[in-house]
Structures are given as C-alpha cells and as structure tokens.
Write a protein that holds these residues in place. Structure first.
Motif, PDB file in Angstrom:
ATOM      1  N   SER A   1       0.998  -1.020  -0.005  1.00  0.00           N
ATOM      2  CA  SER A   1      -0.223   0.390  -0.025  1.00  0.00           C
ATOM      3  C   SER A   1       0.470   1.071   0.132  1.00  0.00           C
ATOM      4  O   SER A   1       1.731   1.637   0.415  1.00  0.00           O
ATOM      5  N   ARG A   2       0.054   2.482  -0.836  1.00  0.00           N
ATOM      6  CA  ARG A   2       1.036   3.370  -0.587  1.00  0.00           C
ATOM      7  C   ARG A   2       0.408   4.363   0.035  1.00  0.00           C
ATOM      8  O   ARG A   2       0.789   5.094   0.732  1.00  0.00           O
ATOM      9  N   CYS A   3      -1.201   4.602   0.593  1.00  0.00           N
ATOM     10  CA  CYS A   3      -1.758   5.121   1.061  1.00  0.00           C
ATOM     11  C   CYS A   3      -2.359   3.580   2.077  1.00  0.00           C
ATOM     12  O   CYS A   3      -2.923   3.275   1.675  1.00  0.00           O
TER      13      CYS A   3
ATOM     14  N   PRO B   1      -4.010   2.916  -7.133  1.00  0.00           N
ATOM     15  CA  PRO B   1      -5.043   2.741  -6.517  1.00  0.00           C
ATOM     16  C   PRO B   1      -4.128   1.818  -4.855  1.00  0.00           C
ATOM     17  O   PRO B   1      -5.153   0.489  -4.829  1.00  0.00           O
ATOM     18  N   ALA B   2      -2.838   1.757  -5.425  1.00  0.00           N
ATOM     19  CA  ALA B   2      -2.671   1.605  -3.842  1.00  0.00           C
ATOM     20  C   ALA B   2      -3.058   1.949  -2.907  1.00  0.00           C
ATOM     21  O   ALA B   2      -2.332   2.509  -1.253  1.00  0.00           O
ATOM     22  N   THR B   3      -3.774   2.745  -2.531  1.00  0.00           N
ATOM     23  CA  THR B   3      -4.824   2.842  -1.207  1.00  0.00           C
ATOM     24  C   THR B   3      -5.388   2.127  -0.222  1.00  0.00           C
ATOM     25  O   THR B   3      -6.434   1.004  -0.872  1.00  0.00           O
TER      26      THR B   3
ATOM     27  N   GLY C   1      -3.672  -3.445  -2.389  1.00  0.00           N
ATOM     28  CA  GLY C   1      -5.124  -2.923  -2.206  1.00  0.00           C
ATOM     29  C   GLY C   1      -5.909  -4.341  -1.844  1.00  0.00           C
ATOM     30  O   GLY C   1      -5.048  -4.115  -0.444  1.00  0.00           O
ATOM     31  N   PHE C   2      -6.741  -5.244  -2.207  1.00  0.00           N
ATOM     32  CA  PHE C   2      -6.859  -6.359  -2.117  1.00  0.00           C
ATOM     33  C   PHE C   2      -6.717  -7.158  -3.028  1.00  0.00           C
ATOM     34  O   PHE C   2      -6.996  -6.472  -4.285  1.00  0.00           O
TER      35      PHE C   2
ATOM     36  N   ASN D   1       8.325   2.205   4.176  1.00  0.00           N
ATOM     37  CA  ASN D   1       8.192   1.966   2.939  1.00  0.00           C
ATOM     38  C   ASN D   1       7.673   3.666   2.794  1.00  0.00           C
ATOM     39  O   ASN D   1       7.450   4.275   2.073  1.00  0.00           O
ATOM     40  N   ARG D   2       7.346   4.183   3.402  1.00  0.00           N
ATOM     41  CA  ARG D   2       7.369   5.319   4.112  1.00  0.00           C
ATOM     42  C   ARG D   2       5.837   5.908   3.395  1.00  0.00           C
ATOM     43  O   ARG D   2       4.963   6.369   2.909  1.00  0.00           O
ATOM     44  N   ALA D   3       4.965   4.674   3.498  1.00  0.00           N
ATOM     45  CA  ALA D   3       3.744   4.741   2.690  1.00  0.00           C
ATOM     46  C   ALA D   3       2.529   5.497   4.169  1.00  0.00           C
ATOM     47  O   ALA D   3       3.065   6.519   5.144  1.00  0.00           O
ATOM     48  N   ASP D   4       1.715   6.498   2.823  1.00  0.00           N
ATOM     49  CA  ASP D   4       0.863   7.387   4.247  1.00  0.00           C
ATOM     50  C   ASP D   4      -0.362   6.871   4.754  1.00  0.00           C
ATOM     51  O   ASP D   4      -1.048   5.864   4.131  1.00  0.00           O
TER      52      ASP D   4
END
Lengths: 793, 182
Positions: free
Chosen positions: A203-205, A327-329, A365-366, A231-234
């Motif tokens: 995930s990026r967020c 979409p990596a939220t 995501g999923f 990875n410093r995802a938000d």
C-alpha cells in the motif's frame, strides 16, 4: 535521588577505575571466561502451527528431554515467515500452565457450584453420549447446540453435522468480524476472510479505522503493516485513542467515538465532488455511481465537523492523500467491527470508499486469494433431517446473516428468549468462554441455568467450565494433531499441526474425543479413520502431495496464481449484478438503506459523568484465553482503565489509583483496576484491554486481576442486516472503593495534577521502582513490568 | 578476540512495542520468572490531540566504556568477544556494584544462582554460527538489526550510515553500542 548527577560522577570515577581494572581482570583471569549456553536448542524440532490466537502461524517447537523449551517461527511458513508475535513465542506458558484441566470431570453439586469429581474418560464420554442421545430422542437433534472457537473445533463441527444439528455457532461471527464480511460481500461479492485479503505491504496509503495493528498482533498483518511504514506509505489512523498505529501515522484523526460513518461519507463527498475517484475502474466494474454521487452531496466536511469533531480541512486533505496514492490505497476493513449496530453499513461505506480508489484486485489494495485443491475426506453425506437453525425467531430476521448467530442460540435456550418455548436444551462448548465473548453475561448465565446438559471441551478452567456438567480436558495445540490447514491466501499452501510432545496429564486430542463420542452415538461411519494422521494422509495422498515432506517441513506450497487484476486474476464480482455494487439493489429490496446513510439517532452521547466504554487488545494476549499464561502475563499481568488526563483531573483520579467501573444499568465491575491517566484517549471515552478481571477461581494467576469489560456490556445494538451485536454502546462511570457513587461535579473540588503527561515513562519508572508487575499495567500499551525493565534516568 | 565489534539498532519507526523480543529472549535464555533481559519503553509527549510517542525495545547497551565493567571488583563483568559485555558467573559474587553503576537498569540478580544476569547479545548463538539474536529473529516488524560494526557491509553498519540514530544517555559517557534508529 539525583540520578543523572550520580551517573556523571560515576563515569568520571569510572575512567580512573578502568586503568586499574586491567590489572585486576588479568589477576582474576587465570581461568578463561566461559560462554554460557542456556541450552534451549532442541534435540528435536517439530514444525506445526500456532493456536495462541487464530491466525495459525507456522512454528518450530524445540523439544529437549521431552519438554518444549522454546518456540520459533517456521521460516518456510507463508504466514509467520519465521517470525512470531509474543503470544506465539510464549506458547510454552500454555503447555506448562499449572492450572490446566487434567482429568475428565463430572459435576457434583448444583450447576455453577464449581464442585467436580474426576472420572475416567470412559465414564465421562458415556455420560456425554447418554445425554446427547436423550436430547435427540426427546427434543430432536436441533436441540443440541455447539459453540466453538479455534481450529480443533472442526472435529466437533463434523460430529454435530453427523449428529444432525445445524446449531453450530462461533462468536467470531456475530460478535466480531461478521458485519465486515457482509458489507464487503454486498459490495464486491466476496468477503475479507481470515487471513485478510489485504495487500498492506504494497500500500502507498493505508487507512486504519479503529484497527489497532501493533496492539492487535495478527502476525502477518503486523509484518505487512511494518513494511508499509518502512516504505513510508501515507498512514492515516482514525481512532479516539492515540494507538500505537496512530503514533506511526502521518495523520491521526481523533474522532468522536461512534461517528466513523459520518467521516466515511464525508470522504466520499470530497472524493466524488473533486472527481478524485478511479473513473476507468468504476466504469468497467461498478454500478450505482450516479446514485452515490447524488447521495453523498449533503455530507460535506463542514457537515461532518460537528458530528466527528474533525477539522474539515483535515478531512479534505486526507481524502486527497488517499486519492493521490490510488489504486495502492487500502482503507482497511478492520476485524472486530461489532461496535454500534450499524456495522454492516459502516463496513459497506469502507468497501465503497475502496471501490472509489479502485483498490479491489489491485496491488497495494485487496488481492485475489487462491487455495490448494485438497479433496475432502470421503465421508458419507450428512443426513438431511430438515432441522432449522434456531438462532432467530424467523428466517426473515437478519436476512443477510450467513453464519449462525451465537447470541441467538443463547437466547433460544431461554423460554421467552427468542420464542415462547425454549428450543435448545443442551450445549457443547469448545474453547469458547461464552460469558466473556457474548454480550450481556447475565443473559448467558440465565441460559446456562435453563440447560438440561452442558459439556465443555477446553484446556483451561475458564468461567464456562465451572458451569458444566461434564468437563473434557483437551490436549493443547503442542500435544495434538488437527485438521489440515488450507487457507485462501496470496500463496496457496497446506500446513499441518503435529504434536511436539505427548499429551500431559489425562488430556486427549479433540479428534480422539469427537471420534469416541461418535462411536458411542452410532455415528462411527463418520469417523472411519484410525487417527488424525491417517485422516490427513488420505486427503493429502488423494491430492498428490507428499506426507513426509509436510511432516518434515510443516508446510507444502501450492502453485501460486495471479493475485491482481493486472496480473490476470479474474475480475469477477459475485454480486447479483456481477458488478461492484455502490448502490445495493439487494439492500433496497430488503428495506434497508441501499447506500450507507447517516442516522443521527444511531449515535448516543454519554450521559453526564459517564464515558463510552471502548475495549481492545494487548499484543501479548488473545482476550481471556491467555491472561492466565504466566509467561505472557509477565509483560501484561493486569489491564488498566485509560482515562483522559483532563477527565482524570476533574475526578481527582491519580495515575495508578484503583477504581471500579459502573455502567449505565448500575452494573459494577467485580474487581478494580488501576487508572492510567493519559493524553492518549478522547475525553468522551475510557479504554481497556479485553480479557482480564477473570472470575474463575481455577485460573489462579488471572483471577481477580483487572476489570472484565464484558460484564459491563449489558447493552448491545443488533445489526438489523446480519444480526451482529454492536457492543460499544455502553457507558461507564468511576466508583472508588467503598464509595457508593461519586459524581464528576463532587470530584472536581480537588484539582489533582496529572502526573502522566509522559505516558509510559511514568509507568515504566513506577514499575522499575517497585520491581513488581502491578504498576506497569498502568501503561496498558507497552512497557514491561519486569524487574530489569526500565531505565531510571 | 574475534576482531568484531558487535552492535544492535532498533528501528523506532517500525517497532510497535509488542514484546515478542521479551518473550523470545526469556525462552531462548531461560530467564528466571519475574525478570527480563530486554523490555519495552514508551515515551509520550504532548497533550490530546497533539501527541508524539516513541517506542523502544531496550536492553543492555553493551557500552564501550561500561561502568559495570569498571565497577566490578572481581572482574566478572568483562568485555567478551566482539566487545559484548558479559558476566562470568564463576567470578560474580552478587555484590551488585554493577547494578548500581549501570545507568540503564539493565542488570538483575538471578535468584537461583545469586549472580548477576543481563542481555548477552545472544553470544552463545552469534559466536557459534547463528547470525541472529533471539529478539532479532522473532521480531514481527523486523525492527532489530544486529551485526558487526567493523564490517562495513553488515546490515548494522549500513543502517547506522544511512539512517539518523541516537543512543540512550549519551551524556553518561558510556559509549553504548546499542542504537535507536529514528
């Protein structure tokens, strides 16, 4: 003591001593310094999987001289990846718990009188079989119910299906993750399952709503969570408590408890209003965007502000951060989600928000899971006897419940509970301590009083065991085989549970207990195998897997399938429309809101002087199942009541002071717990770790330590869609020992200083000073109570 | 001496304070009940809702200038392989001078032997072919880095080169070989 000063002086003196030290050391060094080896490596190492919680991590049990010395993660196992949470590492504390059930027992005195007589397995099993037969003859097979939790319960489930009862209930559904499964199924046509199909590591967020990963220690999830942080995802954390996860977050949204749906709707308002959603994805896969666009128009951040207490700009900003990473939220669906009774709709809102991000089926995501093809054991078909599930008055009630409602089975035991007559006459309870897992324990005890027969299968003398007619002591997971594990996961695999040591005392594995009962009930056709090893070998051989490899490695891996749409995973949605349903025609046809809708009346404010009771987990514990584990409880021996520092000042509550809690219905906690005065909790709420305040005297270590939140959950709100029991709807106030009741107003007179602005440090210091385990529990979150623990600087 | 300089770093960004390190250490080293060689500390600052919190997995700092070694009257506390600070049980009289001198509260008396006990950086593993300490091995957030500072290619050397870090009570002059990555 001016400690720092002392140290400074000490180090100057130390410099002088160092020169001398060389001499003295050499004088003493006539013999070499030996390296001490604690010798905890095993003579044999047995791969298996854990049962301290229900995540089922692969382990390696080290066995030396017939004892398990330590437990490590199995590096070959896709769930543990060679690492463990504290509970998994502390499994020996369960195996060698001196309070374990040792022999089968029959009740001697009145039910609940806690007087038992040890008997042979033969006598105990005959007594159980006699009652099972009698209930079937007199009332029909549906009058016998099974409650279960834990992997060994599969054998009992099989026994009950063979016996002919559909009343098989696990509180892990309607008291835990049920609304999430239904909310996501309504939207994407699939649930979240366990292990969750979240792809957090990429995930990026990442958005956590009340999910306290890091305190809730489902191993792989925490591994992936840390990967996202690394990875410093938000990270956006919504929680009325400054959780461990919140402390890692870029944004912490300290929401007013009970108003999460308002925030979710407001996020949708911003994302749709600003056109930030994944248009292409929705066009391809979803239906109902037009209706949703209209629907969320009124839910502006300014609308949400007075409800949630969250700054509108913060709501806007976080919505944009989410959209920027799509979409990596991943808006995490959580796990224990039975909070307010509108939980399916809240889970729906989370699902819809994920759909707007295009995250289902996408990296970060999923993911789309798969499973090893492993044919079932060739049992005869279960007889269809037409018996209906007794967990609700009419099947039309809670229409979307897709598992049996445990509280419903309990109610169906009480005349006038669900129907005028009682439909359930006997219970078998496997590894599930109902008075602390079902809401309103008084109701549970009322049901128990009505029972004609109650048998428990357990490892420890939990509360429910004390109320049984027959107690069957099961071997722990380190002493038994179980059903093969074949989860839906990103990497398909099969794992085996195998005994590291022989069953201690007179305990027996669950498969043996189930088979012995089947033999006595004329159901031997359903248990045609000699033992669980033969059972497993039959299934594995049929699937073409090598049993020896599985026994040696603990796991065998299946062929990986694509897990993202972009890799070729099938983009199939098992909804009626075959699309992602932002608007749910199914909910509309059943008379429910087709899209999540805010109903102000769903949220009740605490009465004056009362605080919403919230509960969660400590990383070392799986609710009450582990609080008697002496090894794990060295870290968290007792829970504490988290009270906001300002509230504590109003009440004159001091950090560490022991208090009782009393709820809105006048129910007072049996025991007291220390107050943790902290800035880390919303002033509207108090928080505690679930699983303490045990009343079963046989749990000699855990007995009386801390407060049991479950006994204060006398109220719950049932989710009309699927029957989940929302339990975060209780309010408590503080009662000092002996005092009848103190009001906040009376208490404000004395303005005490909040000693604990520095959170755990104060508690840690107290622990270090006392060298005991009590004071540290004040910091229910982290610092240890152990004697070497804590710098005193 | 092995020519090594062992050190440990805990990543405070990822550490969740779960105590898996504590339990794994206890079972690996058969640490007596009621005592621990490592522990979790949390420090919270601020007022609701403006808060910061740091979580640390702590243990003996294996100082290069260790007050426990200099204060030990019998030479039991000493620098072992790779600079690991160790206690030779055969020489320890349980006088507790080292406990008083340690600014980190890392030491305790083992009630069974009457001698002082503490973290050994799992010397029985790392000097005998197992690369990891037990706490590092178990850590579900992979927050513990251990290795040889003298090897520039080691993970620990790399971590300390690329990440800001701190030690506890640097003003004590103990020169800890236990770091906390920020």
């Amino acid at each position: 003591m001016k400690r720092r000063e002392f140290i400074r002086i000490g180090s100057v003196a130390g410099a002088g001593a160092a020169a001398l030290g060389g001499l003295t050391t050499r004088w003493y060094d006539l013999y070499a310094d030996p390296i001490h080896d604690p010798e905890t490596d095993g003579d044999t190492i047995v791969p298996s999987f854990c049962e301290l919680c229900f995540w089922k991590c692969g382990i390696l049990a080290h066995v030396k001289d017939g004892r398990v010395t330590k437990i490590r993660g199995n590096p070959k196992d896709p769930l543990s990846n060679g690492m463990l949470c504290p509970r998994g590492a502390g499994g020996t504390g369960l195996l060698y718990d001196p309070d374990r059930l040792k022999q089968p027992m029959l009740r001697r005195a009145k039910r609940g009188g806690q007087e038992f007589q040890e008997v042979s397995w033969d006598d105990a099993l005959n007594e159980v079989a006699r009652n099972f037969e009698r209930i079937k003859t007199e009332w029909g097979p549906g009058a016998l119910a099974l409650f279960l939790h834990g992997y060994g319960g599969n054998w009992m489930k099989h026994l009950f299906k063979a016996y002919g009862s559909p009343n098989i209930a696990a509180p892990s559904y309607a008291q835990c993750r049920g609304p999430r499964e239904v909310g996501f199924s309504l939207t994407f046509g699939s649930g979240i399952y366990s292990p969750e199909v979240t792809d957090m590591q990429h995930s990026r967020c990442l958005v956590l709503i009340g999910s306290h990963l890091g305190e809730n220690m489902h191993n792989t999830q925490v591994q992936e969570f840390s990967e996202a942080v690394r990875n410093r995802a938000d990270l956006i954390v919504v929680d009325p408590r400054f959780s461990v996860a919140a402390s890692k977050a870029r944004y912490w949204l300290p929401i007013k408890p009970g108003t999460d749906l308002a925030l979710l709707l407001s996020w949708m308002h911003v994302i749709i209003g600003e056109g930030l959603y994944d248009r292409e994805y929705l066009t391809q896969y979803a239906m109902g965007l037009e209706q949703l666009t209209e629907h969320v128009k009124p839910y502006s951040p300014e609308w949400a502000y007075p409800r949630t207490g969250l700054d509108p700009e913060l709501i806007r900003q976080t919505a944009r951060v989410m959209a920027a990473a799509r979409p990596a939220t991943l808006i995490h669906p959580g796990r224990h989600v039975t909070w307010y009774g509108n939980d399916t709709q809240r889970s729906r809102a989370i699902a819809i928000l994920n759909a707007l991000m295009g995250s289902w089926g996408r990296r970060g995501g999923f993911y789309i899971p798969s499973q090893v093809t492993l044919p079932p054991y060739p049992y005869p078909a279960y007889e269809k006897n037409g018996t209906e599930v007794a967990d609700r008055p009419e099947p039309s009630q809670y229409p979307l419940a897709d598992e049996v409602l445990a509280q419903g089975i309990c109610d169906a035991t009480i005349p006038g509970g669900l129907r005028s007559e009682s439909r359930i006459k006997g219970w078998m309870v496997y590894g599930s301590n109902l008075p602390t897992s079902l809401p309103n324990p008084q109701q549970t005890y009322r049901a128990i009083e009505q029972l004609e027969f109650l048998v428990t299968v357990d490892v420890l003398p939990a509360e429910i065991v004390g109320w049984s007619d027959v107690v069957l002591p099961e071997a722990t997971y380190l002493e038994r085989c179980d059903e093969l594990l074949n989860p839906y996961y990103r990497q398909p695999y099969v794992a085996v549970r195998q005994p590291a040591v022989e069953p201690m005392y007179g305990s027996k594995p669950g498969w043996w207990i189930a088979r012995e009962l089947a033999n006595r009930l004329g159901l031997e056709n359903f248990f045609p195998w000699k033992d669980s090893v033969e059972y497993a070998k039959t299934r594995l051989t049929a699937a073409g897997y090598d049993c020896d490899v599985l026994q040696r490695d603990g796991v065998v891996l299946g062929k990986p399938e694509p897990i993202y749409f972009e890799e070729g995973a099938p983009a199939e949605f098992y909804t009626d429309s075959g699309k992602i349903e932002l608007y749910s025609p199914q909910l509309a046809s059943l008379g429910f809101d087709p899209m999540p809708t805010w109903h102000q009346e769903d949220v009740e404010d605490p009465p004056s002087g009362y605080y919403r009771l919230l509960f969660g987990r400590a990383p070392t514990h799986t609710f009450g199942r582990t609080t008697n584990n002496r090894l794990l409880s060295e870290v968290h021996a007792e829970n504490a009541v988290w009270v906001n520092a300002t509230v504590a000042r109003q009440w004159g509550l001091k950090n560490g002071e022991r208090i009782y809690l009393q709820n809105q219905d006048g129910v007072r906690s049996t025991f007291s717990a220390p107050v943790k005065v902290t800035e880390r909790i919303h002033p509207d709420a108090v928080y505690m770790v679930h699983g303490y305040g045990r009343t079963a005297k046989g749990l000699r270590f855990a007995y009386g330590k801390g407060i049991d939140d479950a006994e204060l959950v006398t109220r719950y709100k049932t989710d009309p869609i699927m029957g989940g029991t929302g339990m975060n709807v209780n309010f408590v106030t503080f009662v000092r020992d002996g005092a009848a009741e103190t009001t906040a107003e009376e208490a404000t007179a004395e303005e005490a200083t909040a000693e604990e602005t520095a959170g755990g440090t104060t508690a840690g210091e107290a622990a270090a000073r006392q060298g005991g385990s009590e004071a540290d529990a004040i910091d229910g979150s982290a610092s240890t109570a152990l004697s070497a623990g804590g710098r005193q600087g | 001496m092995s020519g090594k300089r062992y050190a440990m770093a805990v990543d405070t960004r990822t550490c969740v304070g779960c105590s898996a390190c504590v339990i794994a250490c206890k079972t690996e080293n058969a640490v007596p009940r009621g005592f621990a060689r490592d522990w979790i500390t949390t420090e919270t600052n601020g007022t609701f809702p403006s808060l910061q919190m740091v979580i640390r997995s702590e243990r003996c700092n294996h100082c290069e200038n260790a007050p426990c070694v200099t204060s030990c009257p019998t030479g039991a506390s000493h620098y072992g392989p790779g600079g690991i600070v160790l206690v030779n049980k055969a020489k320890c009289t349980g006088c507790k001078a080292c406990i008083a001198s340690c600014p980190y509260g890392a030491r305790f008396v083992d009630p069974a032997s009457g001698t002082v006990d503490k973290c050994t950086f799992c010397v029985h593993r790392v000097e005998h072919g197992v690369a990891t300490t037990a706490c590092q091995d178990v850590c579900p957030t992979s927050s513990i880095v251990f290795g040889d500072l003298n090897d520039p290619n080691s993970e620990i050397a790399e971590a300390l080169r690329t990440r800001p870090s701190e030690t506890l009570l640097p003003e004590a002059g103990t020169e800890p070989r236990h770091y906390f990555l920020r």
